[in-house]
Scaffold this motif. Structure first.
Motif, PDB file in Angstrom:
ATOM      1  N   SER A  30      19.416 -34.327  43.518  1.00  0.00           N
ATOM      2  CA  SER A  30      18.716 -34.883  44.677  1.00  0.00           C
ATOM      3  C   SER A  30      19.412 -34.511  45.983  1.00  0.00           C
ATOM      4  O   SER A  30      20.630 -34.663  46.123  1.00  0.00           O
ATOM      5  N   GLY A  31      18.614 -34.058  46.956  1.00  0.00           N
ATOM      6  CA  GLY A  31      19.117 -33.747  48.279  1.00  0.00           C
ATOM      7  C   GLY A  31      19.809 -32.423  48.401  1.00  0.00           C
ATOM      8  O   GLY A  31      20.157 -31.999  49.513  1.00  0.00           O
ATOM      9  N   LEU A  32      20.012 -31.728  47.300  1.00  0.00           N
ATOM     10  CA  LEU A  32      20.726 -30.454  47.301  1.00  0.00           C
ATOM     11  C   LEU A  32      19.719 -29.306  47.313  1.00  0.00           C
ATOM     12  O   LEU A  32      18.561 -29.475  47.645  1.00  0.00           O
ATOM     13  N   SER A  33      20.169 -28.117  46.963  1.00  0.00           N
ATOM     14  CA  SER A  33      19.297 -26.952  46.892  1.00  0.00           C
ATOM     15  C   SER A  33      19.900 -25.959  45.910  1.00  0.00           C
ATOM     16  O   SER A  33      21.012 -26.164  45.406  1.00  0.00           O
ATOM     17  N   ARG A  34      19.188 -24.882  45.679  1.00  0.00           N
ATOM     18  CA  ARG A  34      19.690 -23.872  44.748  1.00  0.00           C
ATOM     19  C   ARG A  34      20.993 -23.246  45.228  1.00  0.00           C
ATOM     20  O   ARG A  34      21.765 -22.703  44.432  1.00  0.00           O
ATOM     21  N   ALA A  35      21.284 -23.326  46.533  1.00  0.00           N
ATOM     22  CA  ALA A  35      22.501 -22.730  47.077  1.00  0.00           C
ATOM     23  C   ALA A  35      23.761 -23.331  46.464  1.00  0.00           C
ATOM     24  O   ALA A  35      24.818 -22.692  46.452  1.00  0.00           O
ATOM     25  N   ILE A  36      23.657 -24.553  45.955  1.00  0.00           N
ATOM     26  CA  ILE A  36      24.835 -25.209  45.402  1.00  0.00           C
ATOM     27  C   ILE A  36      25.413 -24.425  44.224  1.00  0.00           C
ATOM     28  O   ILE A  36      26.628 -24.372  44.022  1.00  0.00           O
ATOM     29  N   TRP A  37      24.540 -23.776  43.451  1.00  0.00           N
ATOM     30  CA  TRP A  37      25.012 -23.041  42.266  1.00  0.00           C
ATOM     31  C   TRP A  37      25.844 -21.827  42.654  1.00  0.00           C
ATOM     32  O   TRP A  37      26.850 -21.527  42.019  1.00  0.00           O
ATOM     33  N   ARG A  38      25.420 -21.122  43.691  1.00  0.00           N
ATOM     34  CA  ARG A  38      26.213 -19.984  44.157  1.00  0.00           C
ATOM     35  C   ARG A  38      27.476 -20.474  44.846  1.00  0.00           C
ATOM     36  O   ARG A  38      28.558 -19.909  44.660  1.00  0.00           O
ATOM     37  N   GLY A  39      27.342 -21.533  45.643  1.00  0.00           N
ATOM     38  CA  GLY A  39      28.495 -22.037  46.371  1.00  0.00           C
ATOM     39  C   GLY A  39      29.621 -22.511  45.466  1.00  0.00           C
ATOM     40  O   GLY A  39      30.795 -22.368  45.801  1.00  0.00           O
ATOM     41  N   LEU A  40      29.269 -23.064  44.318  1.00  0.00           N
ATOM     42  CA  LEU A  40      30.281 -23.563  43.384  1.00  0.00           C
ATOM     43  C   LEU A  40      30.735 -22.510  42.373  1.00  0.00           C
ATOM     44  O   LEU A  40      31.614 -22.789  41.560  1.00  0.00           O
ATOM     45  N   GLY A  41      30.128 -21.322  42.398  1.00  0.00           N
ATOM     46  CA  GLY A  41      30.570 -20.230  41.538  1.00  0.00           C
ATOM     47  C   GLY A  41      29.800 -20.046  40.248  1.00  0.00           C
ATOM     48  O   GLY A  41      30.119 -19.151  39.459  1.00  0.00           O
ATOM     49  N   TYR A  42      28.767 -20.842  40.026  1.00  0.00           N
ATOM     50  CA  TYR A  42      28.019 -20.746  38.769  1.00  0.00           C
ATOM     51  C   TYR A  42      27.179 -19.470  38.707  1.00  0.00           C
ATOM     52  O   TYR A  42      27.137 -18.787  37.670  1.00  0.00           O
ATOM     53  N   THR A  43      26.498 -19.154  39.778  1.00  0.00           N
ATOM     54  CA  THR A  43      25.620 -17.981  39.750  1.00  0.00           C
ATOM     55  C   THR A  43      26.412 -16.718  39.458  1.00  0.00           C
ATOM     56  O   THR A  43      26.042 -15.921  38.578  1.00  0.00           O
ATOM     57  N   LYS A  44      27.499 -16.506  40.171  1.00  0.00           N
ATOM     58  CA  LYS A  44      28.300 -15.290  39.979  1.00  0.00           C
ATOM     59  C   LYS A  44      28.833 -15.196  38.555  1.00  0.00           C
ATOM     60  O   LYS A  44      28.813 -14.118  37.940  1.00  0.00           O
ATOM     61  N   ALA A  45      29.304 -16.301  38.009  1.00  0.00           N
ATOM     62  CA  ALA A  45      29.856 -16.287  36.656  1.00  0.00           C
ATOM     63  C   ALA A  45      28.785 -16.033  35.608  1.00  0.00           C
ATOM     64  O   ALA A  45      28.996 -15.267  34.657  1.00  0.00           O
ATOM     65  N   LEU A  46      27.616 -16.639  35.769  1.00  0.00           N
ATOM     66  CA  LEU A  46      26.585 -16.566  34.739  1.00  0.00           C
ATOM     67  C   LEU A  46      25.780 -15.275  34.790  1.00  0.00           C
ATOM     68  O   LEU A  46      25.280 -14.815  33.754  1.00  0.00           O
ATOM     69  N   GLU A  47      25.632 -14.673  35.976  1.00  0.00           N
ATOM     70  CA  GLU A  47      24.801 -13.474  36.059  1.00  0.00           C
ATOM     71  C   GLU A  47      25.442 -12.261  35.382  1.00  0.00           C
ATOM     72  O   GLU A  47      24.804 -11.227  35.239  1.00  0.00           O
ATOM     73  N   GLU A  48      26.670 -12.397  34.918  1.00  0.00           N
ATOM     74  CA  GLU A  48      27.297 -11.333  34.134  1.00  0.00           C
ATOM     75  C   GLU A  48      26.678 -11.223  32.738  1.00  0.00           C
ATOM     76  O   GLU A  48      26.739 -10.166  32.122  1.00  0.00           O
ATOM     77  N   ARG A  49      26.086 -12.337  32.236  1.00  0.00           N
ATOM     78  CA  ARG A  49      25.470 -12.306  30.904  1.00  0.00           C
ATOM     79  C   ARG A  49      24.023 -12.728  30.882  1.00  0.00           C
ATOM     80  O   ARG A  49      23.362 -12.549  29.879  1.00  0.00           O
TER      81      ARG A  49
END
Length: 262
Positions: A30-49
């Motif tokens: 709630s109140g957040l956005s998809r940017a939180i995943w990149r900001g916390l490092g999830y997108t970069k880590a997961l897009e490798e697989r």
């Protein structure tokens, strides 16, 4: 960046794709956005697989922001996820939801299990959030949004927490429309949740994560793990609700191990 449109009411949902491989969908709280995943490092880590799909829930980020409560029914939120999957050409995906995103995930699993390869709930619950929103933010959050908008909401939230809201979270909240956010929260208070009898019928591999300092979500996650056939619970030591996703590395290790074993 892509756009999907809910088949029922036509609301526009903004989403983004990156990486290649099996699809994993990340849904914020709630109140957040998809940017939180990149900001916390999830997108970069997961897009490798994975092919990583992140989206903004209606009323959040770059998605459309209706200002009436009926626009935020759970059926419509689930329809938004299905619209994004369809627009991305994905039949089934690994689903990861934080807080409200996890609540949507439980409902998606109940209505369209064929679209979910695995389900991960981080700081989530299958129960109605009625009465819990004040415990996550602060008493009087609705009045704060009404009288002073998001800046006043953030000021009172910081006071209640005894510390400033972190810059990433504050930026996400400031991108929201206060009237839309009030409508979203008010409808959330009225949602009934998923009956435990329905949980017992679910057989999708499920990972439930919650911090030991997040008592409501910790208890609900433990309970769900006992009810669901293929579920496992992992406690995140020392984390409260807002710390569920950070630091990311331990959560990513648990998540990757879970998906590999599913």
């Amino acid at each position: 960046m892509g756009e999907a449109f809910n088949a029922v009411d036509g609301v526009r949902i903004s989403f983004q794709e990156s990486g290649a491989g099996p699809t994993i969908v990340l849904v914020h709280g709630s109140g957040l956005s998809r940017a939180i995943w990149r900001g916390l490092g999830y997108t970069k880590a997961l897009e490798e697989r994975f092919q990583v799909v992140t989206l903004d829930l209606r009323g959040h980020g770059r998605s459309e922001k209706p200002q009436h409560e009926d626009a935020y029914s759970m059926d419509l939120l689930v329809g938004d996820i299905l619209a994004v999957l369809d627009a991305a050409g994905v039949q089934a995906a690994h689903y990861v939801g934080y807080s409200a995103g996890a609540r949507v995930g439980f409902s998606l699993l109940a209505s369209s299990p064929e679209r979910v390869e695995t389900f991960t709930s981080a700081g989530g619950t299958y129960r109605s959030p009625a009465g819990q929103i004040e415990s996550i933010f602060f008493p009087g959050y609705d009045q704060a949004l009404d009288r002073g908008g998001v800046p006043e909401f953030l000021r009172q939230w910081s006071n209640a927490a005894g510390r400033d809201v972190d810059p990433q979270t504050a930026a996400a909240f400031l991108a929201n429309d206060p009237a839309a956010l009030r409508a979203y929260f008010r409808r959330s208070e009225d949602e009934p949740g998923i009956p435990e009898a329905d949980l017992r019928k679910m057989d999708t591999p499920t990972l439930l994560l919650a911090g030991t300092e997040d008592p409501l979500r910790h208890a609900d996650s433990e309970r769900a793990a006992r009810l669901m056939h293929k579920a496992q619970f992992h406690a995140l030591l020392g984390r409260n609700h807002g710390q569920t996703l950070t630091p990311a590395s331990p959560v990513l290790n648990i998540l990757n191990s879970f998906i590999r074993r599913k």
